[in-house]
Design a protein around this motif. Structure first.
Motif, PDB file in Angstrom:
ATOM      1  N   LEU A 192       0.829  -1.215   0.000  1.00  0.00           N
ATOM      2  CA  LEU A 192       0.000   0.000   0.000  1.00  0.00           C
ATOM      3  C   LEU A 192       0.864   1.266   0.000  1.00  0.00           C
ATOM      4  O   LEU A 192       0.567   2.248  -0.694  1.00  0.00           O
ATOM      5  CB  LEU A 192      -0.923  -0.001   1.217  1.00  0.00           C
ATOM      6  CG  LEU A 192      -2.175  -0.878   1.120  1.00  0.00           C
ATOM      7  CD1 LEU A 192      -2.940  -0.853   2.440  1.00  0.00           C
ATOM      8  CD2 LEU A 192      -3.073  -0.400  -0.023  1.00  0.00           C
ATOM      9  N   ALA A 193       1.956   1.235   0.773  1.00  0.00           N
ATOM     10  CA  ALA A 193       2.844   2.404   0.810  1.00  0.00           C
ATOM     11  C   ALA A 193       3.505   2.628  -0.550  1.00  0.00           C
ATOM     12  O   ALA A 193       3.604   3.766  -1.037  1.00  0.00           O
ATOM     13  CB  ALA A 193       3.899   2.215   1.894  1.00  0.00           C
ATOM     14  N   GLU A 194       3.954   1.517  -1.163  1.00  0.00           N
ATOM     15  CA  GLU A 194       4.561   1.650  -2.484  1.00  0.00           C
ATOM     16  C   GLU A 194       3.550   2.123  -3.521  1.00  0.00           C
ATOM     17  O   GLU A 194       3.869   2.917  -4.414  1.00  0.00           O
ATOM     18  CB  GLU A 194       5.182   0.319  -2.904  1.00  0.00           C
ATOM     19  CG  GLU A 194       6.391  -0.083  -2.063  1.00  0.00           C
ATOM     20  CD  GLU A 194       6.964  -1.415  -2.484  1.00  0.00           C
ATOM     21  OE1 GLU A 194       6.331  -2.066  -3.351  1.00  0.00           O
ATOM     22  OE2 GLU A 194       8.044  -1.796  -1.980  1.00  0.00           O
ATOM     23  N   LEU A 195       2.320   1.618  -3.400  1.00  0.00           N
ATOM     24  CA  LEU A 195       1.269   2.042  -4.317  1.00  0.00           C
ATOM     25  C   LEU A 195       0.983   3.532  -4.168  1.00  0.00           C
ATOM     26  O   LEU A 195       0.781   4.249  -5.161  1.00  0.00           O
ATOM     27  CB  LEU A 195       0.005   1.223  -4.067  1.00  0.00           C
ATOM     28  CG  LEU A 195      -1.156   1.440  -5.036  1.00  0.00           C
ATOM     29  CD1 LEU A 195      -0.752   1.046  -6.452  1.00  0.00           C
ATOM     30  CD2 LEU A 195      -2.381   0.650  -4.594  1.00  0.00           C
ATOM     31  N   GLU A 196       0.971   4.003  -2.927  1.00  0.00           N
ATOM     32  CA  GLU A 196       0.728   5.421  -2.686  1.00  0.00           C
ATOM     33  C   GLU A 196       1.862   6.265  -3.254  1.00  0.00           C
ATOM     34  O   GLU A 196       1.628   7.352  -3.806  1.00  0.00           O
ATOM     35  CB  GLU A 196       0.575   5.679  -1.182  1.00  0.00           C
ATOM     36  CG  GLU A 196       0.124   7.084  -0.845  1.00  0.00           C
ATOM     37  CD  GLU A 196      -1.241   7.410  -1.432  1.00  0.00           C
ATOM     38  OE1 GLU A 196      -1.473   8.601  -1.754  1.00  0.00           O
ATOM     39  OE2 GLU A 196      -2.067   6.477  -1.592  1.00  0.00           O
ATOM     40  N   ASP A 197       3.104   5.757  -3.153  1.00  0.00           N
ATOM     41  CA  ASP A 197       4.233   6.464  -3.755  1.00  0.00           C
ATOM     42  C   ASP A 197       4.062   6.564  -5.269  1.00  0.00           C
ATOM     43  O   ASP A 197       4.355   7.604  -5.882  1.00  0.00           O
ATOM     44  CB  ASP A 197       5.546   5.748  -3.425  1.00  0.00           C
ATOM     45  CG  ASP A 197       5.924   5.887  -1.954  1.00  0.00           C
ATOM     46  OD1 ASP A 197       5.400   6.821  -1.303  1.00  0.00           O
ATOM     47  OD2 ASP A 197       6.736   5.075  -1.468  1.00  0.00           O
ATOM     48  N   MET A 198       3.590   5.482  -5.879  1.00  0.00           N
ATOM     49  CA  MET A 198       3.376   5.488  -7.318  1.00  0.00           C
ATOM     50  C   MET A 198       2.288   6.485  -7.701  1.00  0.00           C
ATOM     51  O   MET A 198       2.421   7.228  -8.684  1.00  0.00           O
ATOM     52  CB  MET A 198       3.006   4.075  -7.796  1.00  0.00           C
ATOM     53  CG  MET A 198       4.126   3.054  -7.645  1.00  0.00           C
ATOM     54  SD  MET A 198       3.593   1.357  -8.034  1.00  0.00           S
ATOM     55  CE  MET A 198       3.185   1.529  -9.760  1.00  0.00           C
ATOM     56  N   ARG A 199       1.217   6.502  -6.916  1.00  0.00           N
ATOM     57  CA  ARG A 199       0.150   7.473  -7.195  1.00  0.00           C
ATOM     58  C   ARG A 199       0.668   8.905  -7.068  1.00  0.00           C
ATOM     59  O   ARG A 199       0.316   9.791  -7.866  1.00  0.00           O
ATOM     60  CB  ARG A 199      -1.013   7.257  -6.224  1.00  0.00           C
ATOM     61  CG  ARG A 199      -1.845   6.016  -6.499  1.00  0.00           C
ATOM     62  CD  ARG A 199      -2.847   5.813  -5.383  1.00  0.00           C
ATOM     63  NE  ARG A 199      -3.682   7.007  -5.230  1.00  0.00           N
ATOM     64  CZ  ARG A 199      -4.990   7.052  -5.520  1.00  0.00           C
ATOM     65  NH1 ARG A 199      -5.589   5.962  -5.933  1.00  0.00           N
ATOM     66  NH2 ARG A 199      -5.684   8.151  -5.363  1.00  0.00           N
ATOM     67  N   THR A 200       1.521   9.140  -6.075  1.00  0.00           N
ATOM     68  CA  THR A 200       2.098  10.482  -5.894  1.00  0.00           C
ATOM     69  C   THR A 200       2.946  10.880  -7.093  1.00  0.00           C
ATOM     70  O   THR A 200       2.880  12.026  -7.574  1.00  0.00           O
ATOM     71  CB  THR A 200       2.940  10.522  -4.611  1.00  0.00           C
ATOM     72  OG1 THR A 200       2.117  10.189  -3.484  1.00  0.00           O
ATOM     73  CG2 THR A 200       3.555  11.906  -4.400  1.00  0.00           C
ATOM     74  N   GLU A 201       3.750   9.930  -7.586  1.00  0.00           N
ATOM     75  CA  GLU A 201       4.608  10.239  -8.729  1.00  0.00           C
ATOM     76  C   GLU A 201       3.793  10.480  -9.989  1.00  0.00           C
ATOM     77  O   GLU A 201       4.131  11.337 -10.813  1.00  0.00           O
ATOM     78  CB  GLU A 201       5.623   9.109  -8.946  1.00  0.00           C
ATOM     79  CG  GLU A 201       6.656   8.962  -7.839  1.00  0.00           C
ATOM     80  CD  GLU A 201       7.431  10.247  -7.617  1.00  0.00           C
ATOM     81  OE1 GLU A 201       7.819  10.895  -8.614  1.00  0.00           O
ATOM     82  OE2 GLU A 201       7.637  10.623  -6.442  1.00  0.00           O
ATOM     83  N   THR A 253       0.754  11.688 -10.039  1.00  0.00           N
ATOM     84  CA  THR A 253       0.189  13.024  -9.861  1.00  0.00           C
ATOM     85  C   THR A 253       1.214  14.101 -10.159  1.00  0.00           C
ATOM     86  O   THR A 253       0.914  15.130 -10.774  1.00  0.00           O
ATOM     87  CB  THR A 253      -0.338  13.184  -8.425  1.00  0.00           C
ATOM     88  OG1 THR A 253      -1.316  12.172  -8.162  1.00  0.00           O
ATOM     89  CG2 THR A 253      -0.955  14.556  -8.215  1.00  0.00           C
ATOM     90  N   ARG A 254       2.457  13.824  -9.742  1.00  0.00           N
ATOM     91  CA  ARG A 254       3.517  14.788 -10.019  1.00  0.00           C
ATOM     92  C   ARG A 254       3.747  14.922 -11.521  1.00  0.00           C
ATOM     93  O   ARG A 254       3.956  16.026 -12.039  1.00  0.00           O
ATOM     94  CB  ARG A 254       4.795  14.325  -9.325  1.00  0.00           C
ATOM     95  CG  ARG A 254       5.971  15.273  -9.520  1.00  0.00           C
ATOM     96  CD  ARG A 254       7.228  14.693  -8.918  1.00  0.00           C
ATOM     97  NE  ARG A 254       8.372  15.528  -9.196  1.00  0.00           N
ATOM     98  CZ  ARG A 254       9.630  15.175  -8.994  1.00  0.00           C
ATOM     99  NH1 ARG A 254       9.892  13.967  -8.501  1.00  0.00           N
ATOM    100  NH2 ARG A 254      10.622  15.990  -9.277  1.00  0.00           N
ATOM    101  N   CYS A 255       3.728  13.805 -12.235  1.00  0.00           N
ATOM    102  CA  CYS A 255       3.890  13.856 -13.689  1.00  0.00           C
ATOM    103  C   CYS A 255       2.779  14.675 -14.340  1.00  0.00           C
ATOM    104  O   CYS A 255       3.017  15.458 -15.271  1.00  0.00           O
ATOM    105  CB  CYS A 255       3.917  12.453 -14.272  1.00  0.00           C
ATOM    106  SG  CYS A 255       5.409  11.510 -13.868  1.00  0.00           S
TER     107      CYS A 255
END
Length: 432
Positions: A250-259, A261-263
């Motif tokens: 879940l933490a890794e998934l949230e990091d991916m979602r953040t990236e 969003t950043r893109c």
């Protein structure tokens, strides 16, 4: 101003100087031919004896001057002083011819006015007025010192002192008016050319924005869809039992979602840089809330103390879009990158115009940045894409009907001032 622009401008001025010298050389050859024809006509056909040796010597000086100029003009820059010196030689030769052939009684004395006009067209103001004073003084000198000129019976005449004094006054007045109005006309033409050059520069910059917009729009269309698909897939994965039961996943998934969003945010910035500066997520708010929110968000991202000084009365409702907010954010980023540790956004009224000032205590602006304010990619930073902050600020404010200026503060650091009509961002009363 960039060094390339300075070199180009210097080259254009030197080329114009060479062309002016060549035109003067052509005019001087015409004068040589005209003087030779006049001397031959008067001396050999009319029978009026002229002092041929000194008069032909003066013509020889003009010929030598033209030959010398032909050898020099392509090798050395033509300065204002050099042009003035050649005109002095022309005036000296004309004065010699007039002195030997009747002084102010010679009708060709009005050729002095040609020198005044040429000086007013080609030289700086002080040189033009020096030519007026010189020719006026030479007119008076010829009237007093030129020897009598022997003419055949029936041709001879004498000019009275009042007539000569009136002729001198008329000549001087005409020379002054010519210098005054010709220099004024030349100045107006130069100012018109400068304004035209500024408009052409602005058109080139706007064309540059259009090209950036086309490129950015294509990139956005190409990248926006896959990023949106990835965001949807990541949202679905959160509901998968295997992932929901694993805190690490879940933490890794949230990091991916953040990236992702950043893109997507980066794509929005690219669209902003391409010139799509209006109508991008407009927000109804008040001016104080809008400005304080920008500073607050920026502080949260950088962890740098940035002050907001609100020096205005009232808090009008506005429609703020991301273009103006991003412009202010870019200026705050620039202040930080310039070494600023005390950064402030100040706002005040100037009549019906809003003035925003971003100040810092950093290194300040290099002279090249101040001279070329608003030119794209003009920056002391070496990273790719640097130099767009002030360029975007100028074009966003231009779209809003405002202006941008920059300066180095006397106490150290730099300051960028944005001025725009409040009507450009204020909310219509019927929609308040």
């Amino acid at each position: 101003m960039p060094a390339s622009d300075i070199i180009a401008g210097t080259g254009l001025r030197e080329d114009a100087g060479r062309r002016n010298v060549r035109l003067l050389a052509i005019l001087r050859w015409l004068a040589v031919g005209g003087q030779l024809a006049a001397i031959a006509l008067v001396h050999f056909l009319v029978g009026v004896r002229l002092p041929l040796v000194p008069m032909l010597g003066a013509i020889g000086v003009l010929v030598a001057l033209n030959l010398a100029i032909g050898q020099i003009v392509g090798r050395r820059p033509i300065t204002n002083g050099a042009l003035f010196a050649t005109l002095l030689v022309d005036v000296a030769c004309l004065t010699t011819q007039l002195y030997l052939s009747g002084g102010v009684g010679n009708p060709f004395v009005t050729l002095f006015l040609l020198q005044v006009v040429i000086a007013a067209l080609l030289l700086r103001d002080h040189a033009s007025w020096a030519m007026v004073a010189l020719t006026s003084g030479l007119f008076a000198w010829l009237a007093h010192f030129a020897p009598p000129f022997a003419l055949p019976p029936g041709w001879a005449s004498s000019l009275s002192t009042p007539y000569i004094a009136g002729s001198w006054f008329n000549f001087t007045l005409t020379a002054v008016l010519l210098a005054l109005f010709v220099t004024r006309i030349v100045r107006n033409v130069s100012e018109h050319d400068a304004r035209l050059a500024a408009l052409r520069q602005r058109a080139a910059e706007e064309e540059h924005i259009v090209r950036m917009g086309l490129l950015a729009s294509g990139a956005a269309h190409e990248l926006g869809t896959p990023l949106s698909s990835i965001a949807v897939v990541l949202g679905d994965w959160r509901r998968e039992p295997a992932i929901a039961a694993s805190p690490t996943l879940l933490a890794e998934l949230e990091d991916m979602r953040t990236e992702v969003t950043r893109c997507k945010d980066i794509l929005s910035q690219i669209l902003l840089a391409s010139g799509e500066v209006r109508g991008n997520a407009p927000v109804r708010t008040t001016l104080r809330t809008f400005l304080s929110g920008i500073v607050g968000d920026w502080r949260g991202k950088t962890q740098v103390a940035a002050a907001y000084e609100h020096l205005m009365t009232g808090d009008p409702r506005i429609v703020a879009d991301k273009a103006l907010a991003q412009t202010i954010t870019n200026l705050l980023d620039n202040a930080l990158e310039a070494g600023g540790r005390r950064i402030a956004l100040c706002a005040w009224w100037d009549g019906d115009r809003l003035v925003l000032s971003v100040r810092d205590d950093g290194r300040g602006f290099a002279p090249a940045i101040l001279d070329g304010l608003g030119k794209p990619y003009l920056s002391t930073k070496t990273r790719r894409g640097a130099g767009l902050g002030l360029f975007l600020a100028v074009n966003v404010l231009r779209t809003l009907g405002g202006t941008v200026s920059a300066r180095n503060r006397s106490e150290g650091g730099g300051e960028v001032t944005l001025t725009l009509p409040i009507a450009a961002i204020s909310m219509p009363e019927d929609s308040a």
